[in-house]
Structures are given as C-alpha cells and as structure tokens.
Motif scaffolding. Sequence first.
Motif, PDB file in Angstrom:
ATOM      1  N   LYS A 199      50.412  -9.918 -22.433  1.00 46.80           N
ATOM      2  CA  LYS A 199      51.717  -9.389 -22.841  1.00 46.80           C
ATOM      3  C   LYS A 199      51.622  -7.870 -22.806  1.00 46.80           C
ATOM      4  CE  LYS A 199      53.187 -13.265 -25.723  1.00 46.80           C
ATOM      5  NZ  LYS A 199      53.678 -13.685 -27.069  1.00 46.80           N
ATOM      6  N   VAL A 200      52.546  -7.253 -22.096  1.00 47.33           N
ATOM      7  CA  VAL A 200      52.463  -5.819 -21.830  1.00 47.33           C
ATOM      8  C   VAL A 200      53.682  -5.099 -22.381  1.00 47.33           C
ATOM      9  CG1 VAL A 200      52.287  -4.070 -20.024  1.00 47.33           C
ATOM     10  CG2 VAL A 200      51.143  -6.255 -19.735  1.00 47.33           C
ATOM     11  N   LEU A 201      53.433  -3.986 -23.041  1.00 48.22           N
ATOM     12  CA  LEU A 201      54.496  -3.113 -23.529  1.00 48.22           C
ATOM     13  C   LEU A 201      54.468  -1.824 -22.737  1.00 48.22           C
ATOM     14  CD1 LEU A 201      56.685  -2.269 -25.625  1.00 48.22           C
ATOM     15  CD2 LEU A 201      54.801  -1.496 -27.110  1.00 48.22           C
ATOM     16  N   ASP A 202      55.609  -1.468 -22.150  1.00 50.48           N
ATOM     17  CA  ASP A 202      55.724  -0.225 -21.380  1.00 50.48           C
ATOM     18  C   ASP A 202      56.628   0.732 -22.148  1.00 50.48           C
ATOM     19  OD1 ASP A 202      55.674   1.702 -19.392  1.00 50.48           O
ATOM     20  OD2 ASP A 202      57.175   0.704 -18.151  1.00 50.48           O
ATOM     21  N   ILE A 203      56.029   1.749 -22.740  1.00 51.04           N
ATOM     22  CA  ILE A 203      56.778   2.731 -23.543  1.00 51.04           C
ATOM     23  C   ILE A 203      57.241   3.867 -22.637  1.00 51.04           C
ATOM     24  CG2 ILE A 203      56.645   4.306 -25.515  1.00 51.04           C
ATOM     25  CD1 ILE A 203      54.358   2.559 -26.601  1.00 51.04           C
ATOM     26  N   CYS A 204      58.491   4.307 -22.823  1.00 56.12           N
ATOM     27  CA  CYS A 204      59.112   5.314 -21.947  1.00 56.12           C
ATOM     28  C   CYS A 204      59.188   4.763 -20.519  1.00 56.12           C
ATOM     29  CB  CYS A 204      58.346   6.632 -21.974  1.00 56.12           C
ATOM     30  SG  CYS A 204      58.143   7.360 -23.622  1.00 56.12           S
ATOM     31  N   LYS A 246      52.010  -7.694  -9.697  1.00 58.53           N
ATOM     32  CA  LYS A 246      50.597  -7.878  -9.376  1.00 58.53           C
ATOM     33  C   LYS A 246      49.918  -8.907 -10.281  1.00 58.53           C
ATOM     34  CE  LYS A 246      50.062  -4.913  -5.997  1.00 58.53           C
ATOM     35  NZ  LYS A 246      49.658  -5.372  -4.640  1.00 58.53           N
ATOM     36  N   LYS A 247      50.464  -9.110 -11.455  1.00 61.24           N
ATOM     37  CA  LYS A 247      49.869 -10.024 -12.442  1.00 61.24           C
ATOM     38  C   LYS A 247      50.885 -11.135 -12.716  1.00 61.24           C
ATOM     39  CE  LYS A 247      46.040  -9.755 -15.127  1.00 61.24           C
ATOM     40  NZ  LYS A 247      44.689  -9.447 -14.645  1.00 61.24           N
ATOM     41  N   GLY A 248      50.785 -12.189 -11.933  1.00 57.26           N
ATOM     42  CA  GLY A 248      51.825 -13.212 -11.937  1.00 57.26           C
ATOM     43  C   GLY A 248      51.991 -13.996 -13.221  1.00 57.26           C
ATOM     44  N   ASP A 249      50.985 -13.967 -14.115  1.00 57.70           N
ATOM     45  CA  ASP A 249      51.105 -14.718 -15.366  1.00 57.70           C
ATOM     46  C   ASP A 249      51.465 -13.820 -16.546  1.00 57.70           C
ATOM     47  OD1 ASP A 249      48.696 -13.366 -15.489  1.00 57.70           O
ATOM     48  OD2 ASP A 249      47.586 -15.017 -16.442  1.00 57.70           O
ATOM     49  N   ALA A 250      51.763 -12.556 -16.264  1.00 56.85           N
ATOM     50  CA  ALA A 250      52.044 -11.594 -17.339  1.00 56.85           C
ATOM     51  C   ALA A 250      53.521 -11.611 -17.718  1.00 56.85           C
ATOM     52  CB  ALA A 250      51.643 -10.190 -16.909  1.00 56.85           C
ATOM     53  N   THR A 251      53.789 -11.207 -18.958  1.00 55.63           N
ATOM     54  CA  THR A 251      55.154 -10.947 -19.424  1.00 55.63           C
ATOM     55  C   THR A 251      55.188  -9.548 -20.007  1.00 55.63           C
ATOM     56  OG1 THR A 251      54.642 -11.961 -21.560  1.00 55.63           O
ATOM     57  CG2 THR A 251      55.693 -13.366 -19.888  1.00 55.63           C
ATOM     58  N   GLY A 252      56.367  -8.947 -20.062  1.00 54.45           N
ATOM     59  CA  GLY A 252      56.406  -7.570 -20.536  1.00 54.45           C
ATOM     60  C   GLY A 252      57.709  -7.154 -21.161  1.00 54.45           C
ATOM     61  N   LEU A 253      57.628  -6.051 -21.890  1.00 53.78           N
ATOM     62  CA  LEU A 253      58.783  -5.424 -22.515  1.00 53.78           C
ATOM     63  C   LEU A 253      58.767  -3.944 -22.165  1.00 53.78           C
ATOM     64  CD1 LEU A 253      61.162  -5.343 -24.603  1.00 53.78           C
ATOM     65  CD2 LEU A 253      59.431  -4.871 -26.362  1.00 53.78           C
ATOM     66  N   GLY A 254      59.894  -3.431 -21.707  1.00 58.54           N
ATOM     67  CA  GLY A 254      60.035  -2.008 -21.437  1.00 58.54           C
ATOM     68  C   GLY A 254      60.988  -1.382 -22.429  1.00 58.54           C
ATOM     69  N   ASP A 296      58.532   0.473 -34.286  1.00 56.73           N
ATOM     70  CA  ASP A 296      58.107  -0.598 -35.187  1.00 56.73           C
ATOM     71  C   ASP A 296      59.105  -1.749 -35.239  1.00 56.73           C
ATOM     72  OD1 ASP A 296      55.627   0.334 -35.989  1.00 56.73           O
ATOM     73  OD2 ASP A 296      56.473   1.619 -37.549  1.00 56.73           O
ATOM     74  N   SER A 297      60.276  -1.560 -34.636  1.00 58.22           N
ATOM     75  CA  SER A 297      61.264  -2.639 -34.625  1.00 58.22           C
ATOM     76  C   SER A 297      60.894  -3.739 -33.637  1.00 58.22           C
ATOM     77  CB  SER A 297      62.664  -2.090 -34.291  1.00 58.22           C
ATOM     78  OG  SER A 297      62.695  -1.545 -32.983  1.00 58.22           O
ATOM     79  N   VAL A 298      59.952  -3.467 -32.743  1.00 55.93           N
ATOM     80  CA  VAL A 298      59.404  -4.523 -31.884  1.00 55.93           C
ATOM     81  C   VAL A 298      58.037  -4.906 -32.441  1.00 55.93           C
ATOM     82  CG1 VAL A 298      60.613  -3.612 -29.879  1.00 55.93           C
ATOM     83  CG2 VAL A 298      58.240  -2.962 -30.244  1.00 55.93           C
ATOM     84  N   LYS A 299      57.617  -6.132 -32.198  1.00 56.49           N
ATOM     85  CA  LYS A 299      56.357  -6.614 -32.760  1.00 56.49           C
ATOM     86  C   LYS A 299      55.192  -6.115 -31.897  1.00 56.49           C
ATOM     87  CE  LYS A 299      58.400 -10.692 -34.914  1.00 56.49           C
ATOM     88  NZ  LYS A 299      58.422 -12.185 -34.983  1.00 56.49           N
ATOM     89  N   ILE A 300      54.755  -4.900 -32.182  1.00 55.93           N
ATOM     90  CA  ILE A 300      53.715  -4.264 -31.385  1.00 55.93           C
ATOM     91  C   ILE A 300      52.424  -5.073 -31.393  1.00 55.93           C
ATOM     92  CG2 ILE A 300      52.360  -2.153 -31.078  1.00 55.93           C
ATOM     93  CD1 ILE A 300      54.612  -0.644 -32.471  1.00 55.93           C
ATOM     94  N   SER A 301      52.170  -5.775 -32.488  1.00 53.08           N
ATOM     95  CA  SER A 301      50.919  -6.531 -32.616  1.00 53.08           C
ATOM     96  C   SER A 301      50.831  -7.701 -31.642  1.00 53.08           C
ATOM     97  CB  SER A 301      50.768  -7.045 -34.047  1.00 53.08           C
ATOM     98  OG  SER A 301      51.856  -7.896 -34.379  1.00 53.08           O
ATOM     99  N   GLU A 302      51.932  -8.038 -30.961  1.00 55.84           N
ATOM    100  CA  GLU A 302      51.916  -9.149 -30.010  1.00 55.84           C
ATOM    101  C   GLU A 302      51.355  -8.745 -28.644  1.00 55.84           C
ATOM    102  OE1 GLU A 302      55.821 -10.735 -29.640  1.00 55.84           O
ATOM    103  OE2 GLU A 302      55.775 -11.745 -31.595  1.00 55.84           O
ATOM    104  N   PHE A 303      51.259  -7.444 -28.388  1.00 59.29           N
ATOM    105  CA  PHE A 303      50.927  -6.989 -27.047  1.00 59.29           C
ATOM    106  C   PHE A 303      49.430  -6.777 -26.856  1.00 59.29           C
ATOM    107  CE2 PHE A 303      55.346  -5.868 -27.739  1.00 59.29           C
ATOM    108  CZ  PHE A 303      55.926  -6.398 -26.597  1.00 59.29           C
TER     109      PHE A 303
END
Length: 275
Positions: A111-116, A129-137, A173-180
């Motif tokens: 699980k990937v978090l992309d800040i900015c 490139k990482k077909g099993d990944a999920t992410g939040l921007g 902090d409004s997103v669950k940072i600990s999940e990434f």
Amino acid sequence: MKSFDGEVLASEILSELSRFLPLYQAREFVSYLLGVDYKDLHNHLSRKIELRGYKKFIVRKVFEGYPVSYVTKSREFFGYEFYVDERVLIPRHETEILVEEALKIDIKKPKVLDICTGSGVILATYLLKKGDATGLGVDISLPALEVAMINLRKYNLLDRACLVCLDAVSDLDSVKISEFDIILCNPPYISKSEKLSNSVLYEPHNALFAEDDGYYFYKKLLRILYKSCKEDTIIFFEIGDGMSEELKKIFSGKEISFIEDYAGKKRVLRWINSK
C-alpha cells in the motif's frame, strides 16, 4: 533568437531550439508542429512548417521560455506518456530515481501513499510497474488532482488508486497513515530566494517553492510521519541538489540514506521509520 516567419524548414527550427532546450524537448516540439510521431521525426526534417497564426504564436512563446510540455500537453516519464498542463509541475526525469528505488522494495500487495502527488505520475508509474499494489495520492491543489485523475484513468488505475485533496502539513492525519507500507513524496523544496530560469516560473509556484530555505516540508513531514507511520515504513523523499548535509542534521538519529541521480547528485532521501 532567430526570427521565423512564413515557411521554415523543420530542421532550422530544431537547430535553433536546440541552442537552449534539451534535444529531446526540441525534437518533441518540432514533432508536435509537424503532427508526426516523435520517433519518426528524422524522416520529416526536410519538410517546411507554415508559421502563421497559432503556430507562429506558440513558437514565439517557446522561444521566450514557455514550457514545451504545456504546449504538447504531454510528458514522458519512466517510458509512459502522461498528460500535463499548467495546473501541475512538469515531471522531471530525475524524479524517476524515486520510483526506481521504491520498486526495489519487495513487499507483497504494498500500500503506497504519494504525498504532493501533483500530476500523479509517481503514483501511476509505481502502480503500473507493481501490479499488486494499491495507492493513495494526496495534494493540496484540486486542479492538480484533476490532472492526476486524467492520468490514472488513462492507464485504468482507478480500481487500485484514490486521490484526496488535503494539506499534507495540517490534514495528513485524516488518512490512516499507519496502513501504508511505502510513502513517496516529491515536495516543494526550492528556496524562495533562489533564482530560476523563465521556463520554470511558468509552473505552479506552490509546487516549487517552500519556506525555511526549502526545508519546510521535510521538517513538518518528519514529525507527522515519525509519529503516525507503522514500524519499518519506508519513506522516499526527492531532494534538491546540495540539500543532503542539512537534511542529515534534520533527520539526525533516524535511519536514512541518500541515492544519487544519473548526474551523481544526491536526489533521494530514503528513511526507514523506527520508533
């Protein structure tokens, strides 16, 4: 600058542009003017381009420093073509190092978090490139996120990615940072006192400049992520040339390392969070 008017050989325009633009950008722009594929440009350099009306106007703008990518609405990144316009920072090839390093991390279903996130190219490339990944921007700019949405939709990534408009300094902090598992960030890091070329100044200033001589976001995000990330989360920051020594002090006591770009400049800060 040479004055062009009427019918002009494509090779002449390319030669003149190459005096102040990287060759790939000059070729990209001439391909656009001709309406031909970039890879096939060499077969069309003897053609003449009619510089009237809009074409004459846009050639003049580019010679004045207006970014080629904002004309073509396109930017190549990591081998993919992405949409860009004036709402977002133009992706730099140096930023590919950030993605390359993140892809080296062997985690199943990361699980990937992309800040900015801006145009979303970092997040989109990682997911491609990482077909099993999920992410939040996340980004403070809603117009920028509109561009990111175009790019995620273009590559059919909306089933694996979400976008949220928020201030990374006050609302992260409004997103669950600990999940990434992995966090990527290319923050604004240019000092407001630094002088830049005219072409860069066409880009969104909130994506370029930062307070505290460019270190503002690193200091703020260090506090937020240290507190909120899970153990062993791996964070990658893009950094500016010459920033590594000061960042060593800012991240003193943390497990960090620096990765160089293709020019041998320290371009990425890698931080493994530990409590």
